[in-house]
Design an enzyme around this catalytic site. Sequence first.
Site, PDB file in Angstrom:
ATOM      1  N   ASN A   9       0.861  -1.195   0.000  1.00  0.00           N
ATOM      2  CA  ASN A   9       0.000   0.000   0.000  1.00  0.00           C
ATOM      3  C   ASN A   9       0.893   1.240   0.000  1.00  0.00           C
ATOM      4  O   ASN A   9       1.500   1.564   1.014  1.00  0.00           O
ATOM      5  CB  ASN A   9      -0.893  -0.049   1.252  1.00  0.00           C
ATOM      6  CG  ASN A   9      -1.721   1.218   1.422  1.00  0.00           C
ATOM      7  OD1 ASN A   9      -1.829   2.039   0.508  1.00  0.00           O
ATOM      8  ND2 ASN A   9      -2.310   1.373   2.606  1.00  0.00           N
ATOM      9  N   LYS A  11       0.011   4.306  -0.268  1.00  0.00           N
ATOM     10  CA  LYS A  11      -0.656   5.495   0.310  1.00  0.00           C
ATOM     11  C   LYS A  11      -0.449   6.707  -0.611  1.00  0.00           C
ATOM     12  O   LYS A  11      -0.411   6.538  -1.835  1.00  0.00           O
ATOM     13  CB  LYS A  11      -0.150   5.730   1.732  1.00  0.00           C
ATOM     14  CG  LYS A  11      -0.209   4.441   2.572  1.00  0.00           C
ATOM     15  CD  LYS A  11      -0.012   4.646   4.029  1.00  0.00           C
ATOM     16  CE  LYS A  11      -0.122   3.309   4.735  1.00  0.00           C
ATOM     17  NZ  LYS A  11      -0.037   3.415   6.183  1.00  0.00           N
ATOM     18  N   HIS A 100      -9.546   1.047   5.156  1.00  0.00           N
ATOM     19  CA  HIS A 100      -8.216   1.251   5.747  1.00  0.00           C
ATOM     20  C   HIS A 100      -8.353   2.224   6.919  1.00  0.00           C
ATOM     21  O   HIS A 100      -9.160   3.157   6.881  1.00  0.00           O
ATOM     22  CB  HIS A 100      -7.246   1.799   4.699  1.00  0.00           C
ATOM     23  CG  HIS A 100      -5.839   1.838   5.202  1.00  0.00           C
ATOM     24  ND1 HIS A 100      -5.372   2.863   6.000  1.00  0.00           N
ATOM     25  CD2 HIS A 100      -4.811   0.959   5.071  1.00  0.00           C
ATOM     26  CE1 HIS A 100      -4.108   2.601   6.321  1.00  0.00           C
ATOM     27  NE2 HIS A 100      -3.751   1.452   5.781  1.00  0.00           N
ATOM     28  N   GLU A 102      -6.713   4.684   7.857  1.00  0.00           N
ATOM     29  CA  GLU A 102      -6.570   6.122   7.548  1.00  0.00           C
ATOM     30  C   GLU A 102      -7.858   6.664   6.940  1.00  0.00           C
ATOM     31  O   GLU A 102      -8.199   7.830   7.149  1.00  0.00           O
ATOM     32  CB  GLU A 102      -5.349   6.330   6.632  1.00  0.00           C
ATOM     33  CG  GLU A 102      -4.059   6.210   7.434  1.00  0.00           C
ATOM     34  CD  GLU A 102      -2.893   5.580   6.687  1.00  0.00           C
ATOM     35  OE1 GLU A 102      -2.867   5.609   5.452  1.00  0.00           O
ATOM     36  OE2 GLU A 102      -1.997   5.045   7.373  1.00  0.00           O
ATOM     37  N   GLU A 172      -5.233  -4.776  10.740  1.00  0.00           N
ATOM     38  CA  GLU A 172      -4.221  -3.735  10.875  1.00  0.00           C
ATOM     39  C   GLU A 172      -4.479  -2.931  12.148  1.00  0.00           C
ATOM     40  O   GLU A 172      -5.287  -1.982  12.139  1.00  0.00           O
ATOM     41  CB  GLU A 172      -4.262  -2.794   9.663  1.00  0.00           C
ATOM     42  CG  GLU A 172      -3.936  -3.475   8.361  1.00  0.00           C
ATOM     43  CD  GLU A 172      -3.364  -2.487   7.342  1.00  0.00           C
ATOM     44  OE1 GLU A 172      -2.264  -2.740   6.853  1.00  0.00           O
ATOM     45  OE2 GLU A 172      -3.999  -1.457   7.094  1.00  0.00           O
ATOM     46  N   GLY A 178       2.640   2.368  10.627  1.00  0.00           N
ATOM     47  CA  GLY A 178       3.599   3.452  10.433  1.00  0.00           C
ATOM     48  C   GLY A 178       4.372   3.832  11.681  1.00  0.00           C
ATOM     49  O   GLY A 178       5.054   4.851  11.723  1.00  0.00           O
ATOM     50  N   SER A 216       3.579  -2.079  10.272  1.00  0.00           N
ATOM     51  CA  SER A 216       5.032  -2.146  10.462  1.00  0.00           C
ATOM     52  C   SER A 216       5.640  -3.498  10.077  1.00  0.00           C
ATOM     53  O   SER A 216       6.576  -3.969  10.728  1.00  0.00           O
ATOM     54  CB  SER A 216       5.409  -1.757  11.902  1.00  0.00           C
ATOM     55  OG  SER A 216       5.027  -0.417  12.161  1.00  0.00           O
TER      56      SER A 216
END
Length: 258
Positions: A9, A11, A100, A102, A172, A178, A216
């Site tokens: 991904n 992003k 996701h 985000e 996730e 991240g 991560s």
Amino acid sequence: MKKIYLYGNWKMNMLPFEGEEFCRTLGNKMQGDIYSSEMIQVCLFPPFLSIPEVLKSLPEDVPVTCGAQDGYFEDRGAFTGEVSMDMVKAVGCSHVLAGHSERRHIFGESNEIVAKKLAKALEAGLKAVLCFGETLDERESGKTLAVAREQLESAFSGLEKDKGCGIILAYEPVWAIGTGKNARPEDAQEVCGFAAKMAEEHFGTHPKIPVLYGGSVKESNALDLLSQHDIDGALVGGASLKVDSFLGIYENYRTISV
Ligand code: PGA
């Protein structure tokens, strides 16, 4: 031996020319690797505008597919800035992400919106990667499995049993994305096992819905995570931006697929 999934991904990273360079290198390294390419499914999720470049730069005999990071739940009309699932499909994508963290946390997407996007993606004939996972607060207050249940139940409700073959789950945990702090393999297994069971209860056992872990993931931890019973691969963010680190994970997976 289980089939392995390696999804990257990107992003909001990678200009079209950077995506092109990445794919040319990836293509050169993966070309001719027929056996492991059957065992390891690789998919990249570039930003919308880099998708055509990525598709163009992947050599035909390299089995890497391309997906979009998002898609809207309406077919067409006055939805400025949005891209429909049919458009994602028409441009040549095989996959799309839904839910996701985000999208959920920065753009305020509710479980209801995620469910609508998932249903529309499947209707369009895309493989949909349904992401779910708890925040740090939720984990610390013991709500990890309750959050997973709520997010998955909402996304699954309304979907017929036969839609299961288009779904890939990606656990996730928000606190691991991240941050450099991946979930311990046994903790990730607990949630992925729980999700696999929920998917089985709703969609049945055939075909088995794959469950990926994301947060991560890098070369050094990918195999430990994959060794867990209900983890079928990884959704990789940061480590998918450099072709060497992405290939590093691929090479590690390859050692157990050959
Ligand atoms: P990360 O991101 O690998 O950078 O933690 C994963 C993701 O958000 O899909």
